[in-house]
Design a protein around this motif. Structure first.
Motif, PDB file in Angstrom:
ATOM      1  N   SER A   1       2.575  13.349 -10.644  1.00 19.17           N
ATOM      2  CA  SER A   1       3.481  14.456 -11.081  1.00 19.17           C
ATOM      3  C   SER A   1       4.194  14.544 -12.595  1.00 19.17           C
ATOM      4  CB  SER A   1       4.805  14.415 -10.270  1.00 19.17           C
ATOM      5  OG  SER A   1       5.530  13.195 -10.420  1.00 19.17           O
ATOM      6  N   ARG A   2       4.180  13.345 -13.107  1.00 21.29           N
ATOM      7  CA  ARG A   2       4.329  13.212 -14.508  1.00 21.29           C
ATOM      8  C   ARG A   2       3.219  13.055 -15.382  1.00 21.29           C
ATOM      9  NH1 ARG A   2       9.583  11.432 -14.629  1.00 21.29           N
ATOM     10  NH2 ARG A   2      10.688  12.137 -12.877  1.00 21.29           N
ATOM     11  N   SER A   3       2.082  13.184 -14.664  1.00 27.06           N
ATOM     12  CA  SER A   3       1.055  12.927 -15.722  1.00 27.06           C
ATOM     13  C   SER A   3       0.949  11.544 -16.571  1.00 27.06           C
ATOM     14  CB  SER A   3       0.658  14.182 -16.517  1.00 27.06           C
ATOM     15  OG  SER A   3       0.426  15.252 -15.834  1.00 27.06           O
ATOM     16  N   ASN A   4       1.519  10.612 -16.027  1.00 28.59           N
ATOM     17  CA  ASN A   4       1.787   9.134 -16.833  1.00 28.59           C
ATOM     18  C   ASN A   4       1.542   8.209 -15.619  1.00 28.59           C
ATOM     19  OD1 ASN A   4       2.524   7.300 -18.342  1.00 28.59           O
ATOM     20  ND2 ASN A   4       4.414   8.158 -18.938  1.00 28.59           N
ATOM     21  N   PRO A   5       0.564   7.375 -15.955  1.00 36.05           N
ATOM     22  CA  PRO A   5       0.319   6.183 -14.882  1.00 36.05           C
ATOM     23  C   PRO A   5       1.312   4.813 -15.262  1.00 36.05           C
ATOM     24  CG  PRO A   5      -1.395   6.352 -16.287  1.00 36.05           C
ATOM     25  CD  PRO A   5      -0.651   7.437 -16.480  1.00 36.05           C
ATOM     26  N   ALA A   6       2.025   5.040 -16.513  1.00 33.54           N
ATOM     27  CA  ALA A   6       2.657   3.813 -16.785  1.00 33.54           C
ATOM     28  C   ALA A   6       3.320   2.870 -15.651  1.00 33.54           C
ATOM     29  CB  ALA A   6       3.565   4.267 -17.979  1.00 33.54           C
ATOM     30  N   VAL A   7       4.246   3.292 -15.130  1.00 32.90           N
ATOM     31  CA  VAL A   7       4.905   2.813 -14.073  1.00 32.90           C
ATOM     32  C   VAL A   7       4.081   2.187 -12.995  1.00 32.90           C
ATOM     33  CG1 VAL A   7       6.734   2.944 -12.311  1.00 32.90           C
ATOM     34  CG2 VAL A   7       7.039   4.371 -14.520  1.00 32.90           C
ATOM     35  N   ARG A   8       3.118   3.011 -12.457  1.00 32.21           N
ATOM     36  CA  ARG A   8       2.026   2.290 -11.526  1.00 32.21           C
ATOM     37  C   ARG A   8       1.337   1.185 -11.930  1.00 32.21           C
ATOM     38  NH1 ARG A   8      -3.203   2.876  -9.665  1.00 32.21           N
ATOM     39  NH2 ARG A   8      -3.514   2.853  -7.402  1.00 32.21           N
ATOM     40  N   ASN A   9       1.067   1.308 -13.435  1.00 29.75           N
ATOM     41  CA  ASN A   9       0.228   0.142 -13.767  1.00 29.75           C
ATOM     42  C   ASN A   9       0.944  -1.196 -14.162  1.00 29.75           C
ATOM     43  OD1 ASN A   9      -2.132   1.899 -14.131  1.00 29.75           O
ATOM     44  ND2 ASN A   9      -1.640   2.471 -16.417  1.00 29.75           N
TER      45      ASN A   9
ATOM     46  N   GLU B   1       0.945  -1.212  -0.225  1.00 32.21           N
ATOM     47  CA  GLU B   1       0.000  -0.099   0.042  1.00 32.21           C
ATOM     48  C   GLU B   1       0.766   1.208   0.016  1.00 32.21           C
ATOM     49  OE1 GLU B   1      -3.925  -1.735   2.179  1.00 32.21           O
ATOM     50  OE2 GLU B   1      -2.242  -0.878   3.557  1.00 32.21           O
ATOM     51  N   ALA B   2       1.950   1.206   0.854  1.00 32.86           N
ATOM     52  CA  ALA B   2       2.870   2.220   0.656  1.00 32.86           C
ATOM     53  C   ALA B   2       3.708   2.558  -0.611  1.00 32.86           C
ATOM     54  CB  ALA B   2       3.886   2.076   1.685  1.00 32.86           C
ATOM     55  N   HIS B   3       4.045   1.718  -1.363  1.00 32.21           N
ATOM     56  CA  HIS B   3       4.401   1.508  -2.803  1.00 32.21           C
ATOM     57  C   HIS B   3       3.202   2.112  -3.731  1.00 32.21           C
ATOM     58  CE1 HIS B   3       7.294  -2.228  -2.121  1.00 32.21           C
ATOM     59  NE2 HIS B   3       7.847  -1.183  -1.221  1.00 32.21           N
ATOM     60  N   LEU B   4       2.117   1.880  -3.501  1.00 35.52           N
ATOM     61  CA  LEU B   4       1.100   2.281  -4.387  1.00 35.52           C
ATOM     62  C   LEU B   4       0.833   3.720  -4.184  1.00 35.52           C
ATOM     63  CD1 LEU B   4      -1.342  -0.705  -4.290  1.00 35.52           C
ATOM     64  CD2 LEU B   4      -0.074  -0.071  -6.146  1.00 35.52           C
ATOM     65  N   ALA B   5       0.898   4.191  -2.929  1.00 31.29           N
ATOM     66  CA  ALA B   5       0.729   5.642  -2.729  1.00 31.29           C
ATOM     67  C   ALA B   5       1.917   6.607  -3.176  1.00 31.29           C
ATOM     68  CB  ALA B   5       0.589   5.718  -1.196  1.00 31.29           C
ATOM     69  N   ALA B   6       3.222   5.863  -3.082  1.00 27.83           N
ATOM     70  CA  ALA B   6       4.114   6.687  -3.900  1.00 27.83           C
ATOM     71  C   ALA B   6       4.129   6.656  -5.133  1.00 27.83           C
ATOM     72  CB  ALA B   6       5.653   5.830  -3.120  1.00 27.83           C
ATOM     73  N   LEU B   7       3.930   5.545  -5.737  1.00 29.01           N
ATOM     74  CA  LEU B   7       3.558   5.526  -7.181  1.00 29.01           C
ATOM     75  C   LEU B   7       2.443   6.392  -7.797  1.00 29.01           C
ATOM     76  CD1 LEU B   7       4.320   1.710  -7.985  1.00 29.01           C
ATOM     77  CD2 LEU B   7       5.837   3.498  -8.341  1.00 29.01           C
ATOM     78  N   SER B   8       1.524   6.361  -7.019  1.00 28.71           N
ATOM     79  CA  SER B   8       0.243   7.300  -7.413  1.00 28.71           C
ATOM     80  C   SER B   8       0.643   8.640  -7.461  1.00 28.71           C
ATOM     81  CB  SER B   8      -0.729   7.239  -6.434  1.00 28.71           C
ATOM     82  OG  SER B   8      -1.407   6.051  -6.645  1.00 28.71           O
ATOM     83  N   GLU B   9       1.468   9.099  -6.456  1.00 26.08           N
ATOM     84  CA  GLU B   9       2.153  10.729  -6.420  1.00 26.08           C
ATOM     85  C   GLU B   9       3.006  10.671  -7.561  1.00 26.08           C
ATOM     86  OE1 GLU B   9       4.585  13.601  -3.188  1.00 26.08           O
ATOM     87  OE2 GLU B   9       3.612  11.670  -2.504  1.00 26.08           O
ATOM     88  N   PHE B  10       3.916   9.797  -7.843  1.00 26.77           N
ATOM     89  CA  PHE B  10       4.690   9.940  -9.056  1.00 26.77           C
ATOM     90  C   PHE B  10       4.082  10.104 -10.141  1.00 26.77           C
ATOM     91  CE2 PHE B  10       7.275   8.046 -12.461  1.00 26.77           C
ATOM     92  CZ  PHE B  10       8.445   8.535 -12.309  1.00 26.77           C
ATOM     93  N   SER B  11       3.129   9.254 -10.505  1.00 20.72           N
ATOM     94  CA  SER B  11       2.232   9.372 -11.612  1.00 20.72           C
ATOM     95  C   SER B  11       1.634  10.607 -11.703  1.00 20.72           C
ATOM     96  CB  SER B  11       1.055   8.200 -11.589  1.00 20.72           C
ATOM     97  OG  SER B  11       1.629   6.827 -11.777  1.00 20.72           O
TER      98      SER B  11
END
Length: 296
Positions: free
Chosen positions: A256-264, A244-254
């Protein structure tokens, strides 16, 4: 018959990309004559000069006309039209060896030449090519998938051995599955590593490759030795809070980049990893459901 006693061939190379140049250079080192290479772009012309010095640059039809073995090193979708065109021009003849290096196709893609009596062989190295001399030593550590009719298969295997590689037999019907496996292991690993390096850079790491190199090398070595038993990490421990912590960080990253590719990609691979961990008994059904719920 050992390699020194094997007959030498006049080989023509159609397509001087990274694969064609390197395999042609390796066969030249083995004693074969490279009678011509086709190259049109600036990069391919420079590659031909570097890897195949002194070899004449010719049109594909001229190469096919003079070569005993034609190495067709063009993009997958161009193989069949190229062979069909050469056949219609009368440039392919009985007894000529036609070789392509596509992982996707077996020998059916060479059918237009086979109908004229040419000998079809599909070779696919398990190697990422650079188009430089580095490839010549790497070929000696690689396997090469061989697909050919039974009477011709020993010829394909001999050509592989002359490259210093190890031949493996792949049936025509199994080529797509084989290629999917190779692509998944190599190309998708590059995507994952590039994404991980991007995340580390965002986290302030100056040299992401230094962080990942030993970890990735060890992961690959452990997996090659132990298979899926090498699996470690939060999913294999059922550590939902970390996920869950990973997903929260990845959502914030996505965001900031307007790109969900890494999270997906993280979510897709985490689901697959959870299924693997459950099948091995590393986590319980309840833990697996908790992980999948977090990923959803």
């Amino acid at each position: 018959m050992n390699q020194d006693e094997a007959p030498r061939l006049g080989i023509g190379i159609i397509g001087c990309g990274r694969v064609g140049a390197s395999i042609g250079a390796a066969w030249r080192q083995a004693g074969h004559a490279i009678v011509g290479v086709s190259a049109t772009s600036t990069a391919s012309l420079e590659r031909a000069e570097d890897m195949l010095p002194g070899v004449p640059v010719l049109d594909p039809d001229a190469i096919a006309e003079r070569a005993e073995l034609v190495l067709i090193a063009v993009p997958d979708d161009e193989i069949a039209p190229l062979v069909t065109g050469l056949a219609s021009l009368g440039r392919i003849h009985a007894g000529q060896i036609l070789v392509h290096c596509s992982g996707r196709y077996g020998t059916e893609v060479l059918e237009a030449g086979t109908r004229l009596g040419a000998l079809p062989i599909a070779l696919h190295p398990s190697l990422t090519f650079t188009g430089t001399e580095v490839d010549l030593s790497r070929l000696r550590q690689a396997t090469i998938a061989v697909t050919a009719p039974a009477p011709i298969r020993p010829v394909g295997e001999a050509l592989v051995v002359e490259l210093g590689a190890e031949p493996i037999d792949i049936a025509e019907a199994d080529r797509p599955l084989y290629h999917a496996a190779i692509t998944h292991a190599s190309n998708h690993s590059i995507t994952i590593l590039a994404e991980a390096m991007e995340l580390l850079t965002e986290a302030g790491v100056a040299d992401p490759s230094a962080v990942l190199r030993t970890l990735v090398d060890a992961s690959v070595a452990n997996t090659m030795q132990n298979g899926p038993k090498a699996l470690t990490g939060p999913i294999s421990r059922g550590d939902v809070g970390t996920i869950e912590a990973h997903l929260a960080a990845l959502s914030e990253f996505s965001l900031s980049r307007s790109n969900p590719a890494v999270r997906n990609s993280y979510i897709a691979l985490a689901r697959s990893t959870a299924a693997k961990a459950l099948a091995m008994g590393r986590i319980t059904e309840a833990q697996a459901q908790q992980i999948l719920s977090a990923l959803d």
